[in-house]
Design an enzyme around this catalytic site. Structure first.
Site, PDB file in Angstrom:
ATOM      1  N   CYS A  22       0.860  -1.189   0.000  1.00  0.00           N
ATOM      2  CA  CYS A  22       0.000   0.000   0.000  1.00  0.00           C
ATOM      3  C   CYS A  22       0.895   1.236   0.000  1.00  0.00           C
ATOM      4  CB  CYS A  22      -0.875  -0.030   1.266  1.00  0.00           C
ATOM      5  SG  CYS A  22      -1.832   1.461   1.513  1.00  0.00           S
TER       6      CYS A  22
ATOM      7  N   GLU B 273     -10.658   0.677  -5.837  1.00  0.00           N
ATOM      8  CA  GLU B 273      -9.699  -0.205  -5.173  1.00  0.00           C
ATOM      9  C   GLU B 273     -10.289  -1.574  -4.883  1.00  0.00           C
ATOM     10  OE1 GLU B 273      -7.227   0.636  -1.944  1.00  0.00           O
ATOM     11  OE2 GLU B 273      -6.932   2.745  -2.488  1.00  0.00           O
TER      12      GLU B 273
ATOM     13  N   GLY C 216      -1.444   2.585  -6.994  1.00  0.00           N
ATOM     14  CA  GLY C 216      -2.198   2.832  -8.227  1.00  0.00           C
ATOM     15  C   GLY C 216      -1.614   3.976  -9.042  1.00  0.00           C
TER      16      GLY C 216
ATOM     17  N   CYS D  45      -4.528   6.384  -4.118  1.00  0.00           N
ATOM     18  CA  CYS D  45      -3.931   5.044  -4.105  1.00  0.00           C
ATOM     19  C   CYS D  45      -2.494   5.193  -4.592  1.00  0.00           C
ATOM     20  CB  CYS D  45      -4.736   4.126  -5.020  1.00  0.00           C
ATOM     21  SG  CYS D  45      -4.106   2.447  -5.065  1.00  0.00           S
TER      22      CYS D  45
ATOM     23  N   HIS E 258      -2.869  -4.190 -10.642  1.00  0.00           N
ATOM     24  CA  HIS E 258      -3.519  -2.970 -11.136  1.00  0.00           C
ATOM     25  C   HIS E 258      -3.866  -3.117 -12.615  1.00  0.00           C
ATOM     26  CE1 HIS E 258      -2.602  -0.535  -7.548  1.00  0.00           C
ATOM     27  NE2 HIS E 258      -1.551  -1.314  -7.456  1.00  0.00           N
TER      28      HIS E 258
ATOM     29  N   ASN F 168       1.029  -5.361  -5.813  1.00  0.00           N
ATOM     30  CA  ASN F 168      -0.399  -5.680  -5.830  1.00  0.00           C
ATOM     31  C   ASN F 168      -0.894  -5.409  -7.256  1.00  0.00           C
ATOM     32  OD1 ASN F 168      -0.177  -2.921  -5.783  1.00  0.00           O
ATOM     33  ND2 ASN F 168      -1.669  -2.571  -4.175  1.00  0.00           N
TER      34      ASN F 168
HETATM   35  N1  LIG Z   1      -4.565   2.397  -1.091  1.00  0.00           N
HETATM   36  C1  LIG Z   1      -3.370   1.614  -1.305  1.00  0.00           C
HETATM   37  C2  LIG Z   1      -3.604   0.432  -2.186  1.00  0.00           C
HETATM   38  C3  LIG Z   1      -4.324  -0.595  -1.487  1.00  0.00           C
HETATM   39  C4  LIG Z   1      -4.404  -1.717  -2.411  1.00  0.00           C
HETATM   40  C5  LIG Z   1      -5.476  -2.669  -2.020  1.00  0.00           C
HETATM   41  N2  LIG Z   1      -6.801  -2.149  -2.336  1.00  0.00           N
HETATM   42  C6  LIG Z   1      -5.239  -3.970  -2.748  1.00  0.00           C
HETATM   43  O1  LIG Z   1      -6.083  -4.840  -2.579  1.00  0.00           O
HETATM   44  O2  LIG Z   1      -4.217  -4.093  -3.453  1.00  0.00           O
HETATM   45  C7  LIG Z   1      -2.230   2.419  -1.855  1.00  0.00           C
HETATM   46  O3  LIG Z   1      -2.137   3.586  -1.500  1.00  0.00           O
HETATM   47  O4  LIG Z   1      -1.406   1.849  -2.604  1.00  0.00           O
END
Ligand SMILES: N[C@H](CCC[C@H](N)C(=O)O)C(=O)O
Length: 287
Positions: free
Chosen positions: A73, A217, A229, A226, A168, A166
């Protein structure tokens, strides 16, 4: 149990310090759902645990508001870096944080007069481009997912997918304010090509150094920001020839701006704010 609520550009989490507290592994998902609930809990986009690491200066784990554990994150890493520096768990302004999605290098920029940290830079490492590393199951697993066509709700969409630790999927749109974030977002989040689901970004490239950005998300829905992201969106824009490496890109997210550079060493650097909202004590646990 003590908690700290912090946010990165409005992407807020409830942080629990396992240098001081203890939690049972089996209840973490349930606790994430509970603390994220704005009516029956505290209210946030999820739960983040800050804990000792055997190999690095600290370790961070993140759980979405639906209780699912994510690998990493970006906004959470900036807030974790701020926290561990201000708590003096580290001596230097540069240190490492372990996550399930890989280890990152943090650099805090303290305001010496107040010895607090408002801005943090994280070396997020290299984006993982091969489909098998996202993971994405369509076509050759060793190939990159650049300008892939996905079918959803009876329409075909062009996406560029990659991992920042993660998953995307990035779509380029003409106007983020009118993007189908709440209709197409959940369809693509749960698309069968993403066996672990995915975070879905809607991006309008304004110039070579600026973009507008919204995100649906995985496990939480639309958030104000994010970090991973934003890194994925910049990498996707560069992979699509819309931007260039080695240039600092300003990503305008609903909650504020992040400054992202895909460096010539292959690593993506993310610079942005990290703020403490409050500290408190959780009186009871999920029933
Ligand atoms: N808010 C987070 C991402 C959370 C990712 C999460 N939603 C997932 O399942 O990968 C960020 O700032 O990178």
């Amino acid at each position: 149990m003590k908690f700290t609520k912090m946010h990165g550009l409005g992407n807020s989490y409830i942080y629990i310090d396992l240098f001081e507290e203890e939690l049972e592994e089996k209840s973490l998902g349930e606790l994430a759902v509970y603390v994220s609930d704005k009516n029956r809990g505290i209210g946030a986009d999820g739960l983040i645990l800050i804990e000792p690491s055997r190999t690095e200066d600290a370790r961070m784990r993140i759980f979405n508001a639906d209780g699912s554990e994510a690998m990493t994150c970006g906004n959470g890493l900036r807030c974790t870096a701020k926290y561990v520096f201000e708590k003096k768990y580290v001596e230097n302004e540069r240190f490492t944080i372990e996550t399930k999605g890989g280890t990152v290098k943090a650099t805090v920029h303290p305001d010496h007069s107040k010895s607090i940290v408002d801005m943090v830079t994280i070396d997020m490492g290299e984006p993982r481009l091969a489909k098998k590393s996202i993971p994405m199951v369509s076509g050759d697993p060793d190939r990159e997912a650049v300008r892939e066509m996905l079918e959803a709700g009876g329409t075909s969409f062009e996406i560029t997918a990659l991992s920042m630790g993660n998953p995307h999927a990035v779509l380029f749109v003409e106007n983020t304010a009118e993007a189908p974030v709440h209709t197409l977002g959940p369809l693509l989040e749960k698309h069968e090509v993403f066996p672990e689901r995915a975070n879905i970004e809607f991006v309008h490239v304004i110039s070579e150094t600026e973009m507008n950005f919204r995100v649906w998300e995985r496990g939480t829905g639309e958030t104000q920001a994010c970090g991973t992201g934003a890194c994925a969106a910049v990498a996707a824009a560069i992979l699509n020839g819309k931007m260039q490496k080695n240039k600092e890109i300003t990503v305008h997210l609903p909650g504020g701006d992040l400054f992202i550079t895909w460096q010539k060493d292959g690593h993506i650097s993310m610079n942005g704010a990290a703020e403490t909202i409050c500290e408190g004590t959780l009186k009871n646990r999920p029933r």
